[in-house]
Write an enzyme that holds these catalytic residues in place. Structure first.
Site, PDB file in Angstrom:
ATOM      1  N   LEU A 258       0.837  -1.191   0.000  1.00  0.00           N
ATOM      2  CA  LEU A 258       0.000   0.000   0.000  1.00  0.00           C
ATOM      3  C   LEU A 258       0.874   1.242   0.000  1.00  0.00           C
ATOM      4  O   LEU A 258       1.827   1.333   0.779  1.00  0.00           O
ATOM      5  CB  LEU A 258      -0.904   0.011   1.238  1.00  0.00           C
ATOM      6  CG  LEU A 258      -1.671   1.312   1.528  1.00  0.00           C
ATOM      7  CD1 LEU A 258      -2.726   1.562   0.459  1.00  0.00           C
ATOM      8  CD2 LEU A 258      -2.311   1.259   2.923  1.00  0.00           C
ATOM      9  N   SER A 259       0.556   2.210  -0.861  1.00  0.00           N
ATOM     10  CA  SER A 259       1.218   3.505  -0.877  1.00  0.00           C
ATOM     11  C   SER A 259       2.712   3.332  -1.104  1.00  0.00           C
ATOM     12  O   SER A 259       3.125   2.815  -2.134  1.00  0.00           O
ATOM     13  CB  SER A 259       0.902   4.246   0.424  1.00  0.00           C
ATOM     14  OG  SER A 259       1.295   5.587   0.357  1.00  0.00           O
TER      15      SER A 259
END
Length: 442
Positions: A258-259
């Site tokens: 994520l991210s």
């Protein structure tokens, strides 16, 4: 909003051109959610004069992670000098212990954006060696360990499902986002829960605050974008060590994040295509999207300005599944499109399984009951198998789609990214070599 923030970014550019790299990097790093902006005195006489009118503003408290500001493009002529900036070293200096003093309305603007767009905070702040986020099923284990190679040491947590009895299982490597840790990420994604239903081992490498003050994977550093070096060597070495220590199907090892973790997952698929059979990128960026903090901030805001090579140099391109919210104000949705562009270009490259063939795109639209609408685009190659999936979550921000509110940066209203990623992963098996037990960088 942009008019209020641009002067601060211009100030960072001015400091860079003046050779004040520490001050410029610290200012930009604060916007990224990393270090702390030094006091006005450290930013130079002209900056102090320009900030006098704002000196009475209250200091911004907490950590800022969400940035929604106008375009900032680093001067190409200055980039070689910026490559030597070490954000971890800068953030550990005396300036990092000073309070953040906002200038030109930056503090109020970031404060407003932070609390408007950030996902729900976790109900706990677990430590790498602390308790698990949820009660474990009978027979399951959530193990704490660490891995060391010449690039350093990283801790990890490994989920061993109750159904593991020595048989060969898939291994999923999950790379958390900034400010997160393995327990938080496991709670938010619910990957352990699904690993019970579709038995697999789940490895959660942990970024250290020493390597990055906000525990972001350093996807934007050239030293952490290559096989055999930096953080990719640590993650790959950790993956191989777990695969050698447990009975792992070497053809079913996957990586997702994520991210900042999504950006690093893309880098892992790029640099180790013979280790990972597929990858998942949630709210991340393409490989090589940046080379330092200024270019990282620019890429996060508007997509990468760089033309990166196709994702894999190997004959077998790594299948990729991408999730991105179209209202993401932290990492611009254009980055998800650029990840897809890298992967589709890789699959059509001469020498790949779909050599020379333009992938066929199939678009489907749907909606989660009482939740968010989405568009799912699958790219099918010459042999007919979907090689790339792109999920655009309409109305979603910077959060794991379909995640649990027990973890940070999750959006329970979206389609279940964890379930769809695992489905995509298990449909792809590579032809990996048996894992080495040496644990050395590859």
């Amino acid at each position: 909003m942009n008019a209020r923030l641009n002067p601060d970014l211009l100030e960072a550019t001015r400091l860079t051109r003046a050779g004040q790299l520490a001050e410029a990097t610290a200012l930009i790093q604060r916007a990224l959610g990393g270090g702390i902006v030094p006091p006005f005195a450290a930013r130079g006489e002209s900056a102090r004069r320009s900030d006098t009118s704002q000196a009475a503003e209250p200091a911004l408290e907490g950590s800022c992670r969400v940035v929604d500001i106008g375009p900032f493009i680093a001067d190409p002529d200055e980039r070689p000098a910026q490559r030597d900036c070490d954000d971890a070293a800068l953030a550990s200096g005396p300036a990092a212990r000073q309070p953040f003093a906002p200038a030109s309305g930056l503090g109020a603007a970031l404060h407003e954006k932070l609390f408007k767009f950030r996902g729900p905070l976790p109900v706990f702040e677990p430590d790498i060696g602390g308790g698990v986020p949820d009660a474990l099923p009978d027979g399951a284990r959530f193990i704490t360990g660490s891995f060391t190679n010449p690039a350093g040491t990283r801790s990890y947590k490994l989920y061993v499902p109750s159904g593991y009895h020595g048989q060969a299982l898939p291994l999923v490597v999950m790379l958390h986002g900034c400010t997160q840790n393995p327990d938080d990420f496991a709670a938010g994604t619910r990957m352990n829960e699904l690993a019970e239903k579709e038995p697999c081992l789940v490895l959660y490498p942990a970024q250290s605050a020493g390597a990055n003050p906000s525990k972001c994977w350093n996807w934007f550093k050239p030293s952490d974008q290559q096989a055999g070096r930096g953080e990719p060597s640590l993650i790959a070495g950790m993956t191989r060590e777990i695969a050698a220590s447990y009975k792992v199907d070497a053809g079913r090892i996957y990586v997702a994040g994520l991210s900042a973790g999504g950006a690093m997952a893309m880098t892992m698929a790029t640099t180790y295509p013979d280790l990972y059979a597929a990858a998942g990128v949630h709210s991340g960026l393409p490989h090589g999207a940046a080379h330092d903090l200024p270019s990282a901030l620019a890429a996060m805001q508007q997509g990468s300005k760089r033309t990166a090579a196709p994702a894999s140099a190997a004959s077998r391109p790594v299948p990729i599944i991408v999730f991105h919210g179209d209202r993401d104000t932290t990492v611009h949705p254009r980055n998800g499109e650029q990840v897809i562009g890298q992967c589709v270009a890789s699959a059509a490259r001469p020498g790949s399984s779909g050599a020379g063939a333009k992938p066929r795109a199939n678009v489907q639209r749907g909606q989660v009951p009482s939740g968010r609408a989405y568009t799912r685009t699958t790219y099918h190659h010459a042999e007919g198998a979907p090689q790339v999936e792109h999920w655009t979550i309409h109305g979603a921000g910077h959060a794991w789609s379909g995640g649990s509110a027990h973890g940070s940066y999750t959006d329970p209203q979206g389609p279940d990214a964890t379930k769809e990623m695992l489905r995509f992963f298990l449909a792809h098996a590579g032809e990996q070599k048996p894992a080495s037990s040496t644990g050395s960088p590859a």
